[in-house]
Design a protein around this motif. Structure first.
Motif, short mmCIF file in Angstrom:
data_model
loop_
_atom_site.label_atom_id
_atom_site.label_comp_id
_atom_site.label_asym_id
_atom_site.label_seq_id
_atom_site.Cartn_x
_atom_site.Cartn_y
_atom_site.Cartn_z
N LYS A 13 0.83 -1.20 0.00
CA LYS A 13 0.00 0.00 0.00
C LYS A 13 0.87 1.26 0.00
CE LYS A 13 -3.47 2.65 2.47
NZ LYS A 13 -4.30 2.83 3.68
N LEU A 14 1.94 1.25 0.81
CA LEU A 14 2.81 2.42 0.84
C LEU A 14 3.42 2.68 -0.52
CD1 LEU A 14 5.13 3.68 3.56
CD2 LEU A 14 6.09 3.39 1.29
N LEU A 15 3.77 1.62 -1.23
CA LEU A 15 4.34 1.78 -2.58
C LEU A 15 3.39 2.58 -3.47
CD1 LEU A 15 6.93 0.72 -4.09
CD2 LEU A 15 5.45 -1.05 -5.03
N LEU A 16 2.10 2.24 -3.42
CA LEU A 16 1.11 2.96 -4.23
C LEU A 16 0.80 4.33 -3.64
CD1 LEU A 16 -1.32 0.02 -5.09
CD2 LEU A 16 0.65 0.86 -6.39
N ASN A 17 0.87 4.44 -2.31
CA ASN A 17 0.61 5.73 -1.65
C ASN A 17 1.67 6.78 -1.94
OD1 ASN A 17 -1.84 5.21 -0.49
ND2 ASN A 17 -1.07 4.95 1.60
N LEU A 18 2.79 6.37 -2.53
CA LEU A 18 3.81 7.35 -2.93
C LEU A 18 3.24 8.35 -3.93
CD1 LEU A 18 6.90 4.99 -3.31
CD2 LEU A 18 6.46 6.60 -1.45
N ASN A 19 2.12 8.00 -4.54
CA ASN A 19 1.49 8.95 -5.46
C ASN A 19 0.69 10.03 -4.73
OD1 ASN A 19 0.97 9.78 -8.20
ND2 ASN A 19 -1.14 9.12 -7.89
N ASN A 20 0.36 9.80 -3.46
CA ASN A 20 -0.43 10.79 -2.71
C ASN A 20 0.20 12.18 -2.73
OD1 ASN A 20 -2.23 8.75 -2.17
ND2 ASN A 20 -2.16 8.96 0.05
N PRO A 21 1.47 12.30 -2.33
CA PRO A 21 2.07 13.64 -2.35
C PRO A 21 2.25 14.19 -3.76
CG PRO A 21 3.72 11.99 -1.80
CD PRO A 21 2.39 11.30 -1.74
N LEU A 22 2.53 13.34 -4.72
CA LEU A 22 2.69 13.82 -6.09
C LEU A 22 1.38 14.37 -6.62
CD1 LEU A 22 4.99 11.05 -7.59
CD2 LEU A 22 5.64 13.24 -6.60
N ASN A 23 0.27 13.72 -6.25
CA ASN A 23 -1.02 14.25 -6.66
C ASN A 23 -1.29 15.61 -6.02
OD1 ASN A 23 -4.36 14.04 -5.92
ND2 ASN A 23 -3.70 13.90 -8.04
N ALA A 24 -0.90 15.74 -4.74
CA ALA A 24 -1.06 17.03 -4.07
C ALA A 24 -0.22 18.10 -4.74
CB ALA A 24 -0.68 16.90 -2.60
N LEU A 25 1.00 17.75 -5.13
CA LEU A 25 1.88 18.71 -5.79
C LEU A 25 1.41 19.06 -7.19
CD1 LEU A 25 5.30 17.17 -4.67
CD2 LEU A 25 4.36 19.37 -3.92
N SER A 26 0.79 18.10 -7.86
CA SER A 26 0.32 18.36 -9.23
C SER A 26 -0.86 19.32 -9.25
CB SER A 26 -0.07 17.04 -9.91
OG SER A 26 -1.33 16.57 -9.44
N GLY A 27 -1.72 19.23 -8.23
CA GLY A 27 -2.89 20.10 -8.16
C GLY A 27 -4.00 19.73 -9.11
N VAL A 28 -3.94 18.52 -9.68
CA VAL A 28 -4.98 18.09 -10.63
C VAL A 28 -5.55 16.75 -10.17
CG1 VAL A 28 -3.90 19.32 -12.54
CG2 VAL A 28 -3.32 16.92 -12.14
N PRO A 29 -6.72 16.33 -10.69
CA PRO A 29 -7.26 15.02 -10.33
C PRO A 29 -6.31 13.88 -10.69
CG PRO A 29 -8.95 16.38 -11.36
CD PRO A 29 -7.65 17.11 -11.51
N LEU A 30 -6.49 12.75 -10.03
CA LEU A 30 -5.60 11.60 -10.22
C LEU A 30 -5.53 11.15 -11.68
CD1 LEU A 30 -6.68 9.60 -7.05
CD2 LEU A 30 -4.33 10.33 -7.54
N VAL A 31 -6.68 11.10 -12.33
CA VAL A 31 -6.68 10.65 -13.73
C VAL A 31 -5.81 11.55 -14.59
CG1 VAL A 31 -8.12 10.41 -15.78
CG2 VAL A 31 -8.91 9.49 -13.61
N GLU A 32 -5.93 12.85 -14.38
CA GLU A 32 -5.15 13.81 -15.17
C GLU A 32 -3.66 13.71 -14.83
OE1 GLU A 32 -5.06 18.65 -15.90
OE2 GLU A 32 -6.87 17.69 -15.06
N GLU A 33 -3.35 13.54 -13.55
CA GLU A 33 -1.95 13.43 -13.15
C GLU A 33 -1.31 12.17 -13.75
OE1 GLU A 33 0.71 11.68 -9.69
OE2 GLU A 33 -1.40 12.02 -9.25
N LEU A 34 -2.01 11.02 -13.66
CA LEU A 34 -1.45 9.76 -14.17
C LEU A 34 -1.36 9.75 -15.69
CD1 LEU A 34 -3.17 7.23 -11.74
CD2 LEU A 34 -0.73 7.81 -11.83
N ALA A 35 -2.09 10.62 -16.34
CA ALA A 35 -1.99 10.73 -17.80
C ALA A 35 -0.79 11.56 -18.22
CB ALA A 35 -3.27 11.33 -18.37
N ASP A 36 -0.09 12.15 -17.25
CA ASP A 36 1.07 13.01 -17.52
C ASP A 36 2.34 12.21 -17.22
OD1 ASP A 36 3.15 14.88 -17.44
OD2 ASP A 36 1.80 16.48 -16.80
N ARG A 37 3.12 11.93 -18.26
CA ARG A 37 4.30 11.09 -18.09
C ARG A 37 5.34 11.68 -17.13
NH1 ARG A 37 8.55 9.09 -22.77
NH2 ARG A 37 9.24 7.16 -21.73
#
Length: 335
Positions: A198-222
């Motif tokens: 779970k922690l491995l996947l939760n590493l995206n939590n702060p990146l999503n906060a830094l991106s300022g966009v929804p998860l789908v939009e963030e993950l679509a950005d390489r």
């Protein structure tokens, strides 16, 4: 000895005979507890006055991107800020932020019965171990919650991602109760591997906060995916040294995920379409904390990575940089 206090009684008919106390009834606590109430379980929510007022006004309305729509009226929900409710608990489900684990643990220890189970439903790796140091003679374990639940207007709590709950196999009886409450759950013998997954996947939590966009939009950005892959590689290197195989809820092994994330976007969407099958408006809980001016759990996600790396004489510079970026963001947003 603590003074005697009045303990509220649940109004629901219990199907398992257990009295559950949800200690820290935020979004996850209310999501899990309200499902138990709907299934006829006796549940008391130990919550902050702000949450109690909100629930007493609106009740709880559970929705999900997959179509769940469940309403629990306020009169069916037993809410209290009085920690004496813990004296009646057969199961204490702890869902506070990781920074509050020791505080809530000490509160719980003042009241609970010798045979009460204590279950951590928190982010991070070591909450159950910290609680076990407090409850030496109690049955203590972990419940891994894979999805994110966001508070909305008028008592609505919306689940925008999916996954199976996972609980320590020593709590198979609790798993059956949770399963009857319309929640998918599995058991595991080695919860440490599950929590690292779970922690491995939760590493995206702060990146999503830094991106300022929804998860789908963030993950679509390489660019963001490559940063996430770099963070994951540092964790996988650490786990390799520790001899731990993280268990992730994914059709591919954990070691393949960074490779998939680094693919060009058109290939990523073809290979990892399931990663993008989430609510288009869903964001991480860390984004929510930042937006509401609350301290984040960065020290218990990326911070754990850095601590383990240092203990092994290794480095985790990418995760250190993410921590610094989030700390700067916290300084400008925490009220």
């Amino acid at each position: 000895m603590a003074p005697k206090k009045i303990i509220p009684k649940s109004t629901g008919d219990s199907s398992s005979g257990k009295h559950w106390v949800i200690a820290g009834a935020g979004s996850i606590g209310l999501w899990l507890g309200a499902h138990l109430v709907a299934a006829g379980e006796r549940v008391t929510f130990l919550a902050r006055p702000r949450i109690i007022s909100k629930v007493q006004t609106h009740g709880v309305h559970l929705t999900s991107w997959q179509g769940k729509d469940m309403r629990i009226p306020a009169e069916k929900l037993v809410m209290t800020a009085d920690e004496a409710c813990l004296a009646e608990a057969d199961v204490v489900l702890i869902s506070v932020k990781s920074k509050d684990t020791l505080t809530i643990g000490e509160q719980v220890a003042r009241y609970i019965k010798p045979n009460t189970c204590v279950v951590s439903a928190q982010n991070g790796i070591n909450n159950a171990a910290a609680l076990k140091n407090i409850f030496m003679s109690h049955n203590v374990g972990s419940l891994m919650v894979p999805y994110n639940v966001m508070p909305m207007d008028e008592g609505r709590y919306h689940c925008g991602t999916e996954g199976n709950l996972v609980i320590d196999s020593r709590f198979s009886d609790l798993a059956e109760v949770i399963r009857r409450a319309d929640l998918t759950i599995k058991t595991a013998d080695d919860m440490h591997e599950v929590l690292w997954g779970k922690l491995l996947l939760n590493l995206n939590n702060p990146l999503n906060a830094l991106s300022g966009v929804p998860l789908v939009e963030e993950l679509a950005d390489r660019r963001w995916r490559k940063q996430l892959a770099d963070c994951m590689d540092e964790v996988l290197n650490i786990l390799g040294e520790l001899g731990i195989q993280p268990k992730v809820q994914s059709p591919v092994p954990a070691s393949f995920i960074p490779k998939i994330l680094r693919l060009p976007t058109f290939l990523f969407k073809l290979v990892a379409g399931k990663m993008l099958q989430i609510d288009p408006l869903a964001r991480s809980s860390m984004w929510e904390d930042i937006s509401l001016g609350r301290p984040t759990e960065i020290d218990y996600i990326n911070g754990e990575v850095v601590r383990y790396a240092r203990s092994l004489g290794m480095e985790a510079p990418i995760n250190e940089r993410v921590i610094s970026d989030i700390k700067r963001l916290e300084q400008t947003s925490v009220k």
